[in-house]
Design a protein around this motif. Structure first.
Motif, PDB file in Angstrom:
ATOM      1  N   LEU A 250     -30.258  25.318 -15.625  1.00  0.00           N
ATOM      2  CA  LEU A 250     -30.352  24.074 -14.857  1.00  0.00           C
ATOM      3  C   LEU A 250     -29.861  22.851 -15.637  1.00  0.00           C
ATOM      4  N   ARG A 251     -29.244  23.053 -16.776  1.00  0.00           N
ATOM      5  CA  ARG A 251     -28.836  21.891 -17.579  1.00  0.00           C
ATOM      6  C   ARG A 251     -27.904  20.963 -16.808  1.00  0.00           C
ATOM      7  N   LYS A 252     -26.918  21.515 -16.130  1.00  0.00           N
ATOM      8  CA  LYS A 252     -25.976  20.679 -15.394  1.00  0.00           C
ATOM      9  C   LYS A 252     -26.691  19.887 -14.305  1.00  0.00           C
ATOM     10  N   LYS A 253     -27.572  20.530 -13.567  1.00  0.00           N
ATOM     11  CA  LYS A 253     -28.318  19.853 -12.501  1.00  0.00           C
ATOM     12  C   LYS A 253     -29.201  18.750 -13.063  1.00  0.00           C
ATOM     13  N   ILE A 254     -29.843  19.021 -14.196  1.00  0.00           N
ATOM     14  CA  ILE A 254     -30.716  18.014 -14.807  1.00  0.00           C
ATOM     15  C   ILE A 254     -29.900  16.842 -15.333  1.00  0.00           C
ATOM     16  N   GLN A 256     -27.119  15.798 -14.083  1.00  0.00           N
ATOM     17  CA  GLN A 256     -26.730  15.031 -12.902  1.00  0.00           C
ATOM     18  C   GLN A 256     -27.870  14.150 -12.417  1.00  0.00           C
ATOM     19  N   LEU A 257     -29.098  14.661 -12.465  1.00  0.00           N
ATOM     20  CA  LEU A 257     -30.262  13.856 -12.092  1.00  0.00           C
ATOM     21  C   LEU A 257     -30.389  12.640 -13.000  1.00  0.00           C
ATOM     22  N   ILE A 258     -30.233  12.848 -14.303  1.00  0.00           N
ATOM     23  CA  ILE A 258     -30.317  11.739 -15.253  1.00  0.00           C
ATOM     24  C   ILE A 258     -29.216  10.714 -14.995  1.00  0.00           C
ATOM     25  N   ASN A 259     -28.014  11.205 -14.708  1.00  0.00           N
ATOM     26  CA  ASN A 259     -26.874  10.305 -14.490  1.00  0.00           C
ATOM     27  C   ASN A 259     -27.067   9.406 -13.273  1.00  0.00           C
ATOM     28  N   ARG A 260     -27.868   9.853 -12.316  1.00  0.00           N
ATOM     29  CA  ARG A 260     -28.091   9.049 -11.109  1.00  0.00           C
ATOM     30  C   ARG A 260     -29.105   7.935 -11.322  1.00  0.00           C
ATOM     31  N   LEU A 261     -29.820   7.947 -12.424  1.00  0.00           N
ATOM     32  CA  LEU A 261     -30.814   6.910 -12.711  1.00  0.00           C
ATOM     33  C   LEU A 261     -30.126   5.630 -13.178  1.00  0.00           C
ATOM     34  N   LYS A 262     -30.855   4.534 -13.108  1.00  0.00           N
ATOM     35  CA  LYS A 262     -30.316   3.265 -13.594  1.00  0.00           C
ATOM     36  C   LYS A 262     -30.000   3.381 -15.087  1.00  0.00           C
ATOM     37  N   HIS A 263     -29.009   2.589 -15.519  1.00  0.00           N
ATOM     38  CA  HIS A 263     -28.553   2.687 -16.905  1.00  0.00           C
ATOM     39  C   HIS A 263     -29.678   2.454 -17.900  1.00  0.00           C
ATOM     40  N   ASN A 264     -30.544   1.467 -17.631  1.00  0.00           N
ATOM     41  CA  ASN A 264     -31.602   1.158 -18.595  1.00  0.00           C
ATOM     42  C   ASN A 264     -32.707   2.214 -18.604  1.00  0.00           C
ATOM     43  N   VAL A 265     -32.621   3.198 -17.709  1.00  0.00           N
ATOM     44  CA  VAL A 265     -33.545   4.338 -17.721  1.00  0.00           C
ATOM     45  C   VAL A 265     -32.858   5.557 -18.337  1.00  0.00           C
ATOM     46  N   ARG A 266     -31.687   5.900 -17.828  1.00  0.00           N
ATOM     47  CA  ARG A 266     -31.011   7.109 -18.330  1.00  0.00           C
ATOM     48  C   ARG A 266     -30.633   6.996 -19.799  1.00  0.00           C
ATOM     49  N   SER A 267     -30.431   5.786 -20.288  1.00  0.00           N
ATOM     50  CA  SER A 267     -30.087   5.623 -21.705  1.00  0.00           C
ATOM     51  C   SER A 267     -31.250   5.956 -22.619  1.00  0.00           C
ATOM     52  N   ARG A 268     -32.436   6.081 -22.064  1.00  0.00           N
ATOM     53  CA  ARG A 268     -33.630   6.394 -22.863  1.00  0.00           C
ATOM     54  C   ARG A 268     -34.068   7.847 -22.705  1.00  0.00           C
TER      55      ARG A 268
END
Length: 397
Positions: A250-254, A256-268
């Motif tokens: 599920l790495r690719k799916k996960i 993709q989920l992270i990439n859809r979050l706001k930048h100040n969230v996914r960067s953490r």
């Protein structure tokens, strides 16, 4: 397969202490990194000599072990084994090697790890007449028996096996529901070496607050729910970080989920992939909160018992956030060493995570309770003695 069996007498066995009774531990591979719980028992059993019979060997640098038998296959035999697609038939191709290994090692008992390996061990048990112990761990109870072929094979195993071990009451009840006689099922908890996980106060919180998840990136680990919970509290708590150790389908799916979050969230959020034990220990020592949002997968796969990492992180003294899944409620004491929420509920996870973040003074209280719980229930030295006592009972019959 004559080439494999014929070479067996050349394997070194003179280092085994023959003044002790020998237990042959049977497994498909020695040893995946996800099976540290087996290694803990192998290296802490004292009154018996343990030997390992495995189809293949891996990660010997991380899990050194002196008494290991694996088939020395010729290129032709290896081709035949790999070409045979049906697992039970493929196992029969290397049975002669293991039968000879049992005789050479002078084993008095077979201990199969995982239910499917117990099925593979049935011909060895028939040929040798030795007692057969099988430990079930999770998917071998929750998903594999859904196959009619495996369900029938388990019925034979339940009839002919001497003893079946599970890590908790939930897994015990599942095994009995599959048809295993209740009187043959005993609880044998997962143990950890407490000297490897010394209690450490939480790191200072004047900088980043680090949250950790560890496990294969597969559905039953519930990683996506941990990420969603983190995202819900990230705006209110700008100092928190989420690190995820593990890899999987599920790495690719996960990602993709992270990439859809706001930048100040996914960067953490960091996907660290698979790391070795030293890197895992280092990350744990820098962590403030451990999260394990396990769920039952759509195909029925589950933890069965509980992830070993929950025991390790409590031994380390981390507050735990997890789910009311399988045997996790027996490993994590809800409200004492951490908090448990319903499966697949990121809102409930976020609420408990926020409560932990807002009360850092509670972290050491929860951590100390977790350490005591592990010392009382998951100390491998005590549990190895309990397993030896179970061997004793079988061998005096």
């Amino acid at each position: 397969m004559e080439d494999s069996v014929g070479k067996l007498h050349n394997l070194r066995y003179d280092s085994v202490q023959h003044n002790k009774i020998v237990v042959a531990h049977f497994m498909r591979a020695y040893l995946p990194g996800t099976c540290t719980f087996i290694y803990q028992y192998l290296t802490n059993i004292r009154r018996y000599t343990s030997v390992v019979l495995a189809n293949q060997r891996e990660q010997l640098d991380q899990f050194p072990f002196p008494h290991l038998y694996t088939p020395p296959l010729s290129p032709f035999s290896m081709f035949m084994v790999r070409a045979e697609r049906r697992l039970l038939h493929r196992q029969r191709l290397i049975e002669p090697f293991f039968k000879q290994a049992l005789r050479t090692s002078q084993a008095s008992l077979i201990h199969a790890h995982f239910g499917y390996t117990g099925v593979y061990a049935l011909p060895l048990q028939s040929a040798s007449g030795l007692p057969l112990v099988t430990t079930f761990y999770g998917a071998d109870v929750s998903s594999i028996p859904r196959s009619p072929q495996w369900h029938r094979s388990y019925r034979k195993l339940f009839e002919r096996g001497s003893l079946f071990l599970v890590e908790g009451s939930h897994l015990r009840d599942q095994l009995i529901a599959l048809g295993c006689p209740a009187e043959k099922v005993k609880i044998q908890r997962i143990g950890v070496d407490l000297t490897q996980f010394s209690y450490r106060p939480s790191p200072p919180t004047n900088e980043a607050i680090r949250i950790l998840m560890v496990g294969r990136l597969t559905e039953k680990k519930g990683v996506e729910y941990g990420i969603r919970a983190f995202a819900q509290v990230a705006a209110k708590h700008p100092k928190i970080e989420l690190n995820i150790i593990g890899d999987g389908e599920l790495r690719k799916k996960i990602q993709q989920l992270i990439n859809r979050l706001k930048h100040n969230v996914r960067s953490r959020i960091k996907l660290l992939g698979y790391v070795n034990y030293a890197a895992y220990a280092k990350e744990a020592n820098q962590t403030h909160i451990f999260m394990a949002p396990s769920v039952t997968a759509k195909n029925g796969d589950s933890e069965g018992g509980a992830p070993t990492v929950l025991i390790e992180m409590q031994a380390r003294g981390l507050p735990i956030l997890s789910t009311q899944h399988a045997d996790i409620p027996e490993v994590v004491v809800d409200g004492s060493s951490g908090y448990l929420v319903p499966e697949r509920n990121p809102v409930a996870l976020a609420e408990k995570l926020s409560a932990l973040l807002e009360t850092p003074e509670q972290w050491d209280i929860l951590g100390q309770a977790g350490r005591v719980h592990v010392e009382q229930n998951h100390d491998i030295r005590k549990l190895a003695q309990e397993l030896e006592a179970k061997y004793d009972q079988l061998l005096v019959r």
